[in-house]
Design an enzyme around this catalytic site. Structure first.
Site, short mmCIF file in Angstrom:
data_model
loop_
_atom_site.label_atom_id
_atom_site.label_comp_id
_atom_site.label_asym_id
_atom_site.label_seq_id
_atom_site.Cartn_x
_atom_site.Cartn_y
_atom_site.Cartn_z
N SER A 182 -4.03 -6.99 9.52
CA SER A 182 -3.82 -8.22 8.76
C SER A 182 -2.43 -8.80 9.05
O SER A 182 -1.52 -8.07 9.46
CB SER A 182 -3.93 -7.93 7.25
N TYR A 195 -1.85 -2.61 -0.10
CA TYR A 195 -2.73 -3.17 0.92
C TYR A 195 -1.94 -3.45 2.20
O TYR A 195 -2.36 -3.06 3.31
CB TYR A 195 -3.36 -4.46 0.40
#
Length: 290
Positions: A182, A195
Protein backbone atom coordinates in the site's frame (compact mmCIF):
# COMPACT_ATOMS: atom_id res chain seq x y z
CA UNK A 1 43.03 -11.46 4.86
CA UNK A 2 41.22 -9.76 1.98
CA UNK A 3 38.40 -11.77 0.41
CA UNK A 4 39.28 -13.16 -3.01
CA UNK A 5 37.28 -11.53 -5.75
CA UNK A 6 35.03 -14.05 -7.46
CA UNK A 7 35.60 -14.30 -11.19
CA UNK A 8 32.56 -13.15 -13.11
CA UNK A 9 30.90 -15.63 -15.39
CA UNK A 10 31.24 -14.88 -19.12
CA UNK A 11 27.79 -14.26 -20.56
CA UNK A 12 28.75 -13.47 -24.17
CA UNK A 13 31.85 -13.31 -26.43
CA UNK A 14 34.32 -10.50 -25.78
CA UNK A 15 33.76 -7.62 -28.17
CA UNK A 16 34.40 -3.92 -28.59
CA UNK A 17 33.15 -1.34 -31.06
CA UNK A 18 35.11 1.79 -31.94
CA UNK A 19 32.24 4.21 -32.45
CA UNK A 20 29.31 5.63 -30.47
CA UNK A 21 26.49 4.80 -30.05
CA UNK A 22 27.44 1.46 -31.61
CA UNK A 23 26.02 -0.80 -34.31
CA UNK A 24 23.50 -3.47 -33.39
CA UNK A 25 24.16 -5.59 -36.49
CA UNK A 26 27.74 -6.16 -35.27
CA UNK A 27 26.71 -7.41 -31.83
CA UNK A 28 27.12 -11.08 -30.87
CA UNK A 29 24.58 -12.23 -29.87
CA UNK A 30 21.97 -9.87 -31.25
CA UNK A 31 19.76 -8.14 -28.64
CA UNK A 32 16.28 -9.64 -28.39
CA UNK A 33 13.90 -6.99 -29.68
CA UNK A 34 10.56 -8.73 -30.19
CA UNK A 35 8.10 -8.49 -27.29
CA UNK A 36 7.54 -11.96 -25.86
CA UNK A 37 3.76 -11.64 -25.90
CA UNK A 38 1.41 -9.97 -28.36
CA UNK A 39 -2.03 -8.49 -27.81
CA UNK A 40 -3.48 -11.43 -29.74
CA UNK A 41 -2.12 -14.08 -27.36
CA UNK A 42 -3.40 -14.76 -23.83
CA UNK A 43 -0.55 -13.83 -21.48
CA UNK A 44 -1.37 -16.49 -18.86
CA UNK A 45 -2.89 -19.32 -20.90
CA UNK A 46 -3.14 -22.59 -18.95
CA UNK A 47 -1.70 -21.13 -15.76
CA UNK A 48 -3.18 -21.54 -12.29
CA UNK A 49 -3.39 -18.73 -9.75
CA UNK A 50 -4.43 -18.56 -6.11
CA UNK A 51 -5.68 -15.20 -4.79
CA UNK A 52 -6.23 -14.45 -1.12
CA UNK A 53 -9.00 -11.94 -0.61
CA UNK A 54 -10.17 -12.73 -4.14
CA UNK A 55 -13.87 -12.35 -3.43
CA UNK A 56 -14.12 -8.61 -4.05
CA UNK A 57 -12.28 -5.35 -4.67
CA UNK A 58 -8.78 -5.63 -6.10
CA UNK A 59 -8.81 -9.41 -5.66
CA UNK A 60 -11.92 -9.81 -7.81
CA UNK A 61 -10.58 -7.46 -10.49
CA UNK A 62 -7.32 -9.42 -10.61
CA UNK A 63 -9.21 -12.72 -10.89
CA UNK A 64 -11.22 -11.39 -13.83
CA UNK A 65 -8.17 -9.89 -15.53
CA UNK A 66 -6.31 -13.18 -15.15
CA UNK A 67 -9.31 -15.13 -16.48
CA UNK A 68 -9.33 -12.96 -19.59
CA UNK A 69 -5.69 -13.94 -20.06
CA UNK A 70 -6.42 -17.66 -19.77
CA UNK A 71 -5.66 -18.41 -16.10
CA UNK A 72 -7.66 -20.65 -13.76
CA UNK A 73 -8.29 -19.11 -10.37
CA UNK A 74 -8.67 -20.27 -6.76
CA UNK A 75 -10.47 -17.62 -4.71
CA UNK A 76 -9.73 -17.58 -0.97
CA UNK A 77 -12.04 -15.57 1.27
CA UNK A 78 -13.07 -15.28 4.92
CA UNK A 79 -16.88 -15.23 5.11
CA UNK A 80 -18.05 -13.09 2.17
CA UNK A 81 -19.74 -16.04 0.49
CA UNK A 82 -22.05 -14.13 -1.85
CA UNK A 83 -19.21 -11.96 -3.17
CA UNK A 84 -16.96 -15.00 -3.65
CA UNK A 85 -19.66 -16.88 -5.55
CA UNK A 86 -20.15 -13.89 -7.82
CA UNK A 87 -16.42 -13.71 -8.54
CA UNK A 88 -16.36 -17.40 -9.47
CA UNK A 89 -19.39 -16.86 -11.73
CA UNK A 90 -17.72 -13.92 -13.47
CA UNK A 91 -14.48 -15.85 -13.99
CA UNK A 92 -16.39 -18.73 -15.58
CA UNK A 93 -18.38 -16.28 -17.67
CA UNK A 94 -15.05 -14.97 -18.98
CA UNK A 95 -14.29 -18.47 -20.25
CA UNK A 96 -11.99 -19.77 -17.52
CA UNK A 97 -12.38 -22.02 -14.46
CA UNK A 98 -12.48 -21.12 -10.77
CA UNK A 99 -13.44 -22.29 -7.32
CA UNK A 100 -13.70 -20.53 -3.97
CA UNK A 101 -12.66 -21.66 -0.50
CA UNK A 102 -13.66 -20.07 2.80
CA UNK A 103 -11.30 -19.84 5.76
CA UNK A 104 -9.02 -17.69 7.90
CA UNK A 105 -5.95 -16.85 5.82
CA UNK A 106 -4.15 -15.90 9.05
CA UNK A 107 -4.00 -19.58 10.05
CA UNK A 108 -1.25 -21.68 8.49
CA UNK A 109 -3.41 -24.80 8.47
CA UNK A 110 -5.97 -23.12 6.21
CA UNK A 111 -3.26 -21.95 3.80
CA UNK A 112 -1.91 -25.50 3.58
CA UNK A 113 -5.41 -26.85 2.95
CA UNK A 114 -6.06 -24.23 0.26
CA UNK A 115 -2.89 -25.03 -1.68
CA UNK A 116 -3.56 -28.76 -1.38
CA UNK A 117 -6.99 -28.24 -2.94
CA UNK A 118 -5.51 -26.22 -5.81
CA UNK A 119 -3.10 -29.06 -6.59
CA UNK A 120 -5.85 -31.69 -6.37
CA UNK A 121 -8.09 -29.62 -8.63
CA UNK A 122 -5.65 -28.63 -11.36
CA UNK A 123 -2.39 -30.44 -10.69
CA UNK A 124 -0.23 -27.32 -10.79
CA UNK A 125 0.27 -23.82 -9.40
CA UNK A 126 1.96 -20.97 -11.25
CA UNK A 127 1.02 -17.69 -9.58
CA UNK A 128 0.41 -16.67 -5.96
CA UNK A 129 -1.39 -13.38 -5.27
CA UNK A 130 -1.13 -12.42 -1.59
CA UNK A 131 -3.86 -9.82 -1.30
CA UNK A 132 -6.05 -10.33 1.78
CA UNK A 133 -6.08 -7.44 4.25
CA UNK A 134 -8.00 -5.80 7.05
CA UNK A 135 -7.70 -2.40 8.73
CA UNK A 136 -9.14 -0.86 11.88
CA UNK A 137 -8.68 2.92 12.16
CA UNK A 138 -7.77 4.29 15.60
CA UNK A 139 -7.07 7.86 16.64
CA UNK A 140 -3.89 6.97 18.53
CA UNK A 141 -1.43 4.18 19.21
CA UNK A 142 -2.82 3.84 22.73
CA UNK A 143 -6.15 2.70 21.31
CA UNK A 144 -4.67 -0.24 19.38
CA UNK A 145 -5.27 -3.30 21.54
CA UNK A 146 -3.08 -6.38 21.54
CA UNK A 147 -5.99 -8.29 20.01
CA UNK A 148 -6.32 -5.83 17.12
CA UNK A 149 -2.55 -5.72 16.58
CA UNK A 150 -2.24 -9.48 16.31
CA UNK A 151 -5.34 -9.79 14.14
CA UNK A 152 -4.10 -7.17 11.66
CA UNK A 153 -0.65 -8.72 11.46
CA UNK A 154 -2.06 -12.24 11.10
CA UNK A 155 -4.25 -11.29 8.16
CA UNK A 156 -1.96 -8.78 6.47
CA UNK A 157 1.51 -10.32 6.73
CA UNK A 158 1.44 -13.70 8.53
CA UNK A 159 -0.87 -14.97 5.79
CA UNK A 160 1.65 -13.94 3.14
CA UNK A 161 4.28 -16.10 4.82
CA UNK A 162 1.87 -19.02 5.32
CA UNK A 163 0.36 -19.09 1.83
CA UNK A 164 3.70 -18.61 0.08
CA UNK A 165 5.38 -21.25 2.23
CA UNK A 166 2.65 -23.75 1.33
CA UNK A 167 2.84 -22.83 -2.36
CA UNK A 168 6.61 -22.83 -2.89
CA UNK A 169 7.09 -26.61 -3.24
CA UNK A 170 4.71 -26.51 -6.22
CA UNK A 171 6.12 -23.44 -7.99
CA UNK A 172 8.53 -23.97 -10.85
CA UNK A 173 10.88 -21.75 -12.83
CA UNK A 174 8.82 -19.03 -14.45
CA UNK A 175 6.33 -18.85 -11.59
CA UNK A 176 5.43 -15.54 -9.99
CA UNK A 177 4.48 -14.28 -6.53
CA UNK A 178 2.79 -10.88 -6.28
CA UNK A 179 2.06 -9.16 -2.97
CA UNK A 180 -0.39 -6.34 -2.31
CA UNK A 181 1.20 -3.63 -0.20
CA UNK A 182 0.00 0.00 0.00
CA UNK A 183 0.98 3.63 -0.39
CA UNK A 184 0.77 3.74 3.43
CA UNK A 185 3.92 1.60 3.57
CA UNK A 186 5.81 4.64 2.26
CA UNK A 187 4.05 7.66 3.74
CA UNK A 188 2.33 6.12 6.77
CA UNK A 189 -1.14 6.89 8.07
CA UNK A 190 -1.86 8.49 11.43
CA UNK A 191 -5.08 6.52 11.92
CA UNK A 192 -3.81 3.22 10.50
CA UNK A 193 -0.53 2.66 12.35
CA UNK A 194 -0.78 -1.13 12.59
CA UNK A 195 -2.08 -1.48 9.03
CA UNK A 196 0.70 0.74 7.66
CA UNK A 197 3.25 -1.28 9.60
CA UNK A 198 2.08 -4.52 8.01
CA UNK A 199 2.23 -2.94 4.57
CA UNK A 200 5.81 -1.84 5.21
CA UNK A 201 6.60 -5.40 6.25
CA UNK A 202 5.16 -6.63 2.94
CA UNK A 203 7.61 -4.45 1.02
CA UNK A 204 10.54 -5.95 2.94
CA UNK A 205 9.07 -9.44 2.58
CA UNK A 206 8.85 -8.93 -1.18
CA UNK A 207 12.45 -7.80 -1.52
CA UNK A 208 13.89 -10.49 0.74
CA UNK A 209 11.86 -13.31 -0.79
CA UNK A 210 12.80 -12.19 -4.29
CA UNK A 211 16.47 -12.76 -3.45
CA UNK A 212 15.70 -16.03 -1.68
CA UNK A 213 13.98 -17.72 -4.65
CA UNK A 214 15.74 -16.05 -7.56
CA UNK A 215 17.91 -19.10 -8.30
CA UNK A 216 14.75 -21.17 -8.58
CA UNK A 217 13.54 -18.95 -11.42
CA UNK A 218 10.64 -17.55 -9.37
CA UNK A 219 9.97 -13.83 -9.48
CA UNK A 220 8.53 -11.88 -6.53
CA UNK A 221 7.05 -8.40 -6.87
CA UNK A 222 4.42 -6.19 -5.26
CA UNK A 223 1.78 -3.59 -6.04
CA UNK A 224 1.26 -0.58 -3.75
CA UNK A 225 -2.15 0.93 -4.53
CA UNK A 226 -3.22 4.33 -3.34
CA UNK A 227 -6.88 4.92 -2.44
CA UNK A 228 -9.06 2.35 -4.21
CA UNK A 229 -12.84 1.97 -4.03
CA UNK A 230 -13.25 -1.46 -2.42
CA UNK A 231 -15.50 -2.90 0.35
CA UNK A 232 -12.68 -2.23 2.82
CA UNK A 233 -13.46 1.49 2.65
CA UNK A 234 -17.11 1.65 3.82
CA UNK A 235 -16.23 -1.11 6.31
CA UNK A 236 -13.45 1.03 7.82
CA UNK A 237 -14.41 4.69 7.81
CA UNK A 238 -17.35 6.91 8.84
CA UNK A 239 -19.75 7.84 6.05
CA UNK A 240 -18.49 11.44 5.93
CA UNK A 241 -14.98 10.24 5.09
CA UNK A 242 -16.27 7.65 2.64
CA UNK A 243 -18.06 10.44 0.77
CA UNK A 244 -14.79 12.19 -0.09
CA UNK A 245 -12.46 9.16 -0.03
CA UNK A 246 -9.59 9.56 -2.49
CA UNK A 247 -10.23 13.21 -3.32
CA UNK A 248 -6.88 14.30 -1.87
CA UNK A 249 -4.62 12.56 -4.42
CA UNK A 250 -3.34 14.49 -7.47
CA UNK A 251 -5.87 12.81 -9.80
CA UNK A 252 -8.62 13.93 -7.43
CA UNK A 253 -10.39 10.60 -6.99
CA UNK A 254 -10.04 7.05 -5.73
CA UNK A 255 -8.99 4.41 -8.22
CA UNK A 256 -11.19 1.56 -9.34
CA UNK A 257 -10.09 -2.08 -8.87
CA UNK A 258 -9.97 -2.59 -12.63
CA UNK A 259 -7.39 0.21 -12.85
CA UNK A 260 -5.12 -1.69 -10.44
CA UNK A 261 -5.50 -5.21 -11.85
CA UNK A 262 -3.37 -4.64 -15.00
CA UNK A 263 -0.31 -4.22 -12.75
CA UNK A 264 -0.76 -7.80 -11.54
CA UNK A 265 -1.25 -9.14 -15.07
CA UNK A 266 1.94 -7.44 -16.20
CA UNK A 267 4.01 -8.68 -13.24
CA UNK A 268 2.73 -12.25 -13.67
CA UNK A 269 3.35 -12.35 -17.41
CA UNK A 270 6.49 -13.06 -19.42
CA UNK A 271 6.58 -9.36 -20.27
CA UNK A 272 7.93 -8.79 -16.74
CA UNK A 273 10.59 -11.49 -17.01
CA UNK A 274 13.36 -9.04 -16.01
CA UNK A 275 11.50 -7.63 -13.01
CA UNK A 276 11.79 -9.04 -9.49
CA UNK A 277 11.93 -7.52 -6.02
CA UNK A 278 10.10 -4.41 -7.27
CA UNK A 279 6.92 -2.50 -6.41
CA UNK A 280 4.48 -0.85 -8.83
CA UNK A 281 2.62 2.25 -7.62
CA UNK A 282 -0.87 2.82 -9.07
CA UNK A 283 -1.75 5.57 -6.59
CA UNK A 284 -3.36 8.48 -8.43
CA UNK A 285 -0.17 10.48 -8.82
CA UNK A 286 1.24 10.57 -5.30
CA UNK A 287 5.07 10.67 -5.33
CA UNK A 288 6.41 8.38 -2.62
CA UNK A 289 10.03 7.79 -3.73
CA UNK A 290 9.97 4.10 -2.95
Amino acid sequence: MPQLQQKKKALRPRQKQAQQPGLEHRMDPQPESRVLQTVHQPKLAGQVVVISGGDSGIGRAVALAFAEQGAKTAILYLNERKDAEETVRLVKEAGSDAFSLSGDIGRESFCQRAIAKVIRQWGRLDIVINNAAEQHPQDSLEEITAVQLERTFRTNIFSYFFLTKAALPHLKSGSSIINTTSVTAYRGSASLIDYSSTKGAIVSFTRALAHSVIKRGIRVNAVAPGPVWTPLIPASFPKEKVETFGSDVPLGRAGQPNEIAPCYVFLASAEASYITGQVLHPNGGEIING
